[in-house]
Motif scaffolding. Sequence first.
Motif, short mmCIF file in Angstrom:
data_model
loop_
_atom_site.label_atom_id
_atom_site.label_comp_id
_atom_site.label_asym_id
_atom_site.label_seq_id
_atom_site.Cartn_x
_atom_site.Cartn_y
_atom_site.Cartn_z
N ASP A 67 -121.47 -8.86 -18.21
CA ASP A 67 -121.22 -7.79 -19.18
C ASP A 67 -122.37 -7.70 -20.18
N ARG A 97 -122.52 -6.39 -22.91
CA ARG A 97 -122.07 -6.50 -24.30
C ARG A 97 -122.09 -7.94 -24.80
N GLU A 112 -120.56 -6.51 -29.74
CA GLU A 112 -119.55 -5.63 -30.33
C GLU A 112 -118.19 -6.25 -30.03
N VAL A 169 -115.07 -6.99 -28.08
CA VAL A 169 -114.81 -6.92 -26.65
C VAL A 169 -113.46 -7.57 -26.36
N ALA A 211 -117.33 -8.96 -32.68
CA ALA A 211 -118.79 -8.87 -32.69
C ALA A 211 -119.37 -10.06 -33.45
#
Length: 409
Positions: free
Chosen positions: A61, A63, A294, A296, A305
Amino acid sequence: MSDPSELPRLLVQHAEACPFDPPEELARLRAERPVAPMTYPDGHEGWLVTEHALVREVLADPRFSHRAELVHFPLPGASLDAEPQPAPPGAFTAMDPPEHTRYRRLLTGQFTIRRMRRWTTRIEEIAAELLTAMERHGPPADLVETFSGPLPGLVICELLGVPAGDQDEFVRAMSVLGRLDVPAGEKAAAFGRMQALMLDLIRAKRERPTDDLLGGLVSGGDLTDDELAVIGGVLTGAGFDTTANMIATGVFALLSHPGQLAALRSDPALAGNAVEELLRYLSIIPATVRAALEDVELGGTLIKAGQSVTVSVPAANRDPKHFPDPGTLDLHRPTSAHVAFGHGIHQCLGQQLARVEMQVAIPALLDRFPSLRLAVPPEEIPMREDMLIYGVHRLPVTWDVPAHKENRS
């Protein structure tokens, strides 16, 4: 449920009954709370992930970042008096795209399956030379000192084009960097020495181009000397200690499982599958870490985050949801998405080289010494509980010497 502040220690522990098994507490966490709160050694409040599917989700991922200045070190022994710092230019393993992509693209072509297979003959030669020296020495011998340590060190030094006279110093610096119990100042000195050696090597290659990996990067002209020195250090560290310990600990595991050892001896074609199963079963890298860019949601848990998320490689590779009977070493097990080399864009760049080294080294050792066995009881083998990479400090082995060779000696 475990105290969050105790979980970092859990990452480097093993079951009392078996040095190859993760602690039972990791299995309990995976079953009851696969995303568990963890207090990091520096006091950061983050998370520990133990389920195979969720581990792969984190690693794939975008992120979740791998940038050095964002993640908190999860293992005991972390320096508590320094804030995480950005990775120096060239340290691509601790960067995100696009910086990571730029460096990785320059290196990917050097580590293709085809290119690594071309190294097979040279690795076979190095293995044979080391085994001949070991045979001449006679039993007993420390496999780490005589074989599993030198082999990947020699391979990575030849791959990079490190002169023979400098190779011992490279290995010494790498050994210091891998310890958890070494003061930060001593590690910094070892890193500085490694960089100085690399810079000298790079400058020599600028003056006299060479046909090796580092020489190719130098002649490419797109990287500074400092970038090249860091890249060389990253590749050297990644290509030495991990493979050395997989060979030694893999042999220890095979000698501890006579049925599996016999299966490999009787069917050399099993070597490739055996290597994958040993990588899964042993999982010598305890963990890797990411930071959430961020908020998640992961497995029903909200990761905020800025929080670091540590994934347990041994717990993921022993997950019964993905690997039936995961605590059993089974060289015939179908290989299926273990995470010993990671996953996603940061999956180990040198994994194909490591596979070739193991597929050559272990069968060659067993073939040269058909009666190979431990020279001490298994419980006396000193394990590397004090190192970033798990394994054995020493592996005393012995074998039967044929009568005609005894007479000659």
